[in-house]
Design a protein around this motif. Sequence first.
Motif, PDB file in Angstrom:
ATOM      1  N   GLU A 118     102.131 -49.341 -15.102  1.00 20.55           N
ATOM      2  CA  GLU A 118     102.581 -48.156 -14.352  1.00 20.55           C
ATOM      3  C   GLU A 118     101.871 -48.027 -13.007  1.00 20.55           C
ATOM      4  O   GLU A 118     102.328 -47.293 -12.137  1.00 20.55           O
ATOM      5  CB  GLU A 118     102.375 -46.896 -15.186  1.00 20.55           C
ATOM      6  CG  GLU A 118     103.089 -47.019 -16.509  1.00 20.55           C
ATOM      7  CD  GLU A 118     103.420 -45.707 -17.180  1.00 20.55           C
ATOM      8  OE1 GLU A 118     103.447 -44.667 -16.506  1.00 20.55           O
ATOM      9  OE2 GLU A 118     103.677 -45.749 -18.382  1.00 20.55           O
ATOM     10  N   ARG A 205     112.398 -50.350 -19.464  1.00 21.11           N
ATOM     11  CA  ARG A 205     111.001 -50.638 -19.734  1.00 21.11           C
ATOM     12  C   ARG A 205     110.912 -52.038 -20.329  1.00 21.11           C
ATOM     13  O   ARG A 205     111.863 -52.524 -20.952  1.00 21.11           O
ATOM     14  CB  ARG A 205     110.407 -49.611 -20.720  1.00 21.11           C
ATOM     15  CG  ARG A 205     110.344 -48.161 -20.171  1.00 21.11           C
ATOM     16  CD  ARG A 205     109.341 -48.054 -19.050  1.00 21.11           C
ATOM     17  NE  ARG A 205     109.160 -46.702 -18.525  1.00 21.11           N
ATOM     18  CZ  ARG A 205     109.777 -46.201 -17.449  1.00 21.11           C
ATOM     19  NH1 ARG A 205     110.677 -46.928 -16.806  1.00 21.11           N
ATOM     20  NH2 ARG A 205     109.494 -44.984 -17.018  1.00 21.11           N
ATOM     21  N   ARG A 264     112.308 -36.312 -16.329  1.00 18.73           N
ATOM     22  CA  ARG A 264     110.873 -36.199 -16.035  1.00 18.73           C
ATOM     23  C   ARG A 264     110.703 -36.197 -14.513  1.00 18.73           C
ATOM     24  O   ARG A 264     111.265 -37.067 -13.837  1.00 18.73           O
ATOM     25  CB  ARG A 264     110.207 -37.424 -16.653  1.00 18.73           C
ATOM     26  CG  ARG A 264     108.771 -37.654 -16.282  1.00 18.73           C
ATOM     27  CD  ARG A 264     108.282 -39.006 -16.803  1.00 18.73           C
ATOM     28  NE  ARG A 264     107.952 -39.011 -18.205  1.00 18.73           N
ATOM     29  CZ  ARG A 264     107.655 -40.114 -18.907  1.00 18.73           C
ATOM     30  NH1 ARG A 264     107.670 -41.306 -18.311  1.00 18.73           N
ATOM     31  NH2 ARG A 264     107.339 -40.045 -20.175  1.00 18.73           N
ATOM     32  N   TYR A 323     109.557 -29.606 -24.598  1.00 16.60           N
ATOM     33  CA  TYR A 323     110.974 -29.819 -24.920  1.00 16.60           C
ATOM     34  C   TYR A 323     111.822 -28.571 -25.151  1.00 16.60           C
ATOM     35  O   TYR A 323     113.048 -28.653 -25.068  1.00 16.60           O
ATOM     36  CB  TYR A 323     111.093 -30.720 -26.166  1.00 16.60           C
ATOM     37  CG  TYR A 323     110.575 -32.118 -25.923  1.00 16.60           C
ATOM     38  CD1 TYR A 323     111.281 -33.018 -25.130  1.00 16.60           C
ATOM     39  CD2 TYR A 323     109.365 -32.533 -26.466  1.00 16.60           C
ATOM     40  CE1 TYR A 323     110.795 -34.293 -24.885  1.00 16.60           C
ATOM     41  CE2 TYR A 323     108.869 -33.808 -26.227  1.00 16.60           C
ATOM     42  CZ  TYR A 323     109.594 -34.685 -25.432  1.00 16.60           C
ATOM     43  OH  TYR A 323     109.117 -35.926 -25.189  1.00 16.60           O
TER      44      TYR A 323
HETATM   45  P1  TYD Z   1     107.092 -43.205 -22.624  1.00 19.72           P
HETATM   46  O1  TYD Z   1     107.107 -43.711 -24.015  1.00 19.72           O
HETATM   47  O2  TYD Z   1     106.576 -41.842 -22.352  1.00 19.72           O
HETATM   48  O3  TYD Z   1     106.315 -44.303 -21.785  1.00 19.72           O
HETATM   49  P2  TYD Z   1     106.175 -44.456 -20.161  1.00 19.72           P
HETATM   50  O4  TYD Z   1     106.415 -43.162 -19.530  1.00 19.72           O
HETATM   51  O5  TYD Z   1     104.762 -44.855 -20.108  1.00 19.72           O
HETATM   52  O6  TYD Z   1     107.136 -45.517 -19.763  1.00 19.72           O
HETATM   53  O7  TYD Z   1     108.567 -43.283 -22.052  1.00 19.72           O
HETATM   54  C1  TYD Z   1     109.335 -44.467 -22.122  1.00 19.72           C
HETATM   55  C2  TYD Z   1     110.672 -44.168 -21.475  1.00 19.72           C
HETATM   56  O8  TYD Z   1     111.370 -43.219 -22.293  1.00 19.72           O
HETATM   57  C3  TYD Z   1     110.546 -43.524 -20.102  1.00 19.72           C
HETATM   58  O9  TYD Z   1     111.607 -43.985 -19.262  1.00 19.72           O
HETATM   59  C4  TYD Z   1     110.709 -42.045 -20.379  1.00 19.72           C
HETATM   60  C5  TYD Z   1     111.676 -42.022 -21.549  1.00 19.72           C
HETATM   61  N1  TYD Z   1     111.525 -40.880 -22.475  1.00 19.72           N
HETATM   62  C6  TYD Z   1     112.630 -40.088 -22.800  1.00 19.72           C
HETATM   63  O10 TYD Z   1     113.762 -40.349 -22.337  1.00 19.72           O
HETATM   64  N2  TYD Z   1     112.456 -39.019 -23.630  1.00 19.72           N
HETATM   65  C7  TYD Z   1     111.243 -38.699 -24.144  1.00 19.72           C
HETATM   66  O11 TYD Z   1     111.142 -37.691 -24.890  1.00 19.72           O
HETATM   67  C8  TYD Z   1     110.106 -39.521 -23.821  1.00 19.72           C
HETATM   68  C9  TYD Z   1     108.741 -39.214 -24.371  1.00 19.72           C
HETATM   69  C10 TYD Z   1     110.302 -40.606 -22.984  1.00 19.72           C
END
Ligand code: TYD
Length: 330
Positions: A118, A205, A264, A323
């Motif tokens: 990241e 990812r 996000r 949430y």
């Molecule tokens: P996450 O597991 O938080 O890892 P990172 O932010 O380190 O990549 O998130 C992985 C992906 O999933 C990221 O694109 C954000 C998305 N995500 C959702 O869509 N919903 C959620 O509730 C979460 C926690 C993550």
Amino acid sequence: MRILVTGGAGFIGSHFVRHLAAAGEDVVVLDKLTYSGNPANLEGVAHEFHAGDIADPDAVARAGKGAEAIVNFAAETHVDRSILAAGEFITTDVMGTHVLLEWARESGARFVHVSTDEVYGDLPPGVSSREDDPLRPSSPYAASKAGGDLQVLAYVRTYGVNASITRGSNTYGTHQYPEKMIPLFVTNALEGEPLPVYGDGRQTRDWLHAEDHCAGIETVLREGAPGEVYNVGGGEELENLEVTRRILELTGADPGLVRHVDDRPGHDRRYSLDSSKLAGLGWKPTRGFEEGLAETVAWYRDRRDWWEPIKSGEYRAYYAEQYEARLKST
Ligand code: TYD
Ligand code: NAD
């Protein structure tokens, strides 16, 4: 070898402790046992345990006594929590790394700092990050990790500390606290709760199994050169919607549980790592995502005794803050 593993009661750290203990190493764990640290992760694994903070020099000196190497997993690690409140991320990921570096400088121990893809920030399609790419962190979490990385490189150059950095991609497997996407979606699916997909769900990812991540870190501990950074990527890039579809399939949950919620803030669309430098030291990932995800889902299905107690108390307060409003507006 006597090895200090900081953050060894967390998700990847506990896999690493198990890995080293199985190889017959003398393992010492220093862990503050924050919400994501769980002594149950180390049950049955040979190690010496110290409860304490990496930002506390006395705690580090006590736990580090006699250690020839330190591998630093200890961190605040969740992007969404860093968006709600970044202070602890600076204390642990920046200040804590500084304290560990001072200890490595004094003791002469080898230091492996566990970092993340990241720090490179958002990538356009078709390119992968290399170790000498500029750091462009997007979230307070990624910025705090980048701060740690830069200190490590400065301590190698200025004081000759024997340190290397690993930058792993998104990691999944057993014993992962159910706040990151995979364990959150798997446990929600098993409970018949909504799966909150951020935005359009087309973000990608680069998924890495925890055991492959640990093997990469061990390779760097033993073979890595001081001042060098090594990417540790799973090489399996998938859109979040595809991961969600596979979780529904493996859990047998109702596809109607998927909810597209507000995105996000600052969300990176894509991460991807070029891991050819670490491959040059003989490492390669051995677990395919299909097999690894099936094994992970099976573990969460069997180990409700591990995650159900977690999904109460502090977790519920975090879940509501993160949430509740998002889910209401869909
Ligand atoms: P996450 O597991 O938080 O890892 P990172 O932010 O380190 O990549 O998130 C992985 C992906 O999933 C990221 O694109 C954000 C998305 N995500 C959702 O869509 N919903 C959620 O509730 C979460 C926690 C993550
Ligand atoms: P985690 O949140 O599961 O575990 C973190 C551990 O660190 C916990 O046991 C916690 O109690 C401990 N800790 C937190 N603050 C501490 C402090 N001040 N002093 C001592 N211990 C403290 O995290 P994880 O997912 O296992 O991540 C481990 C490392 O790997 C982190 O440095 C993270 O940045 C990095 N990383 C994680 C991923 C991923 O996908 N999870 C990917 C790449 C890199």
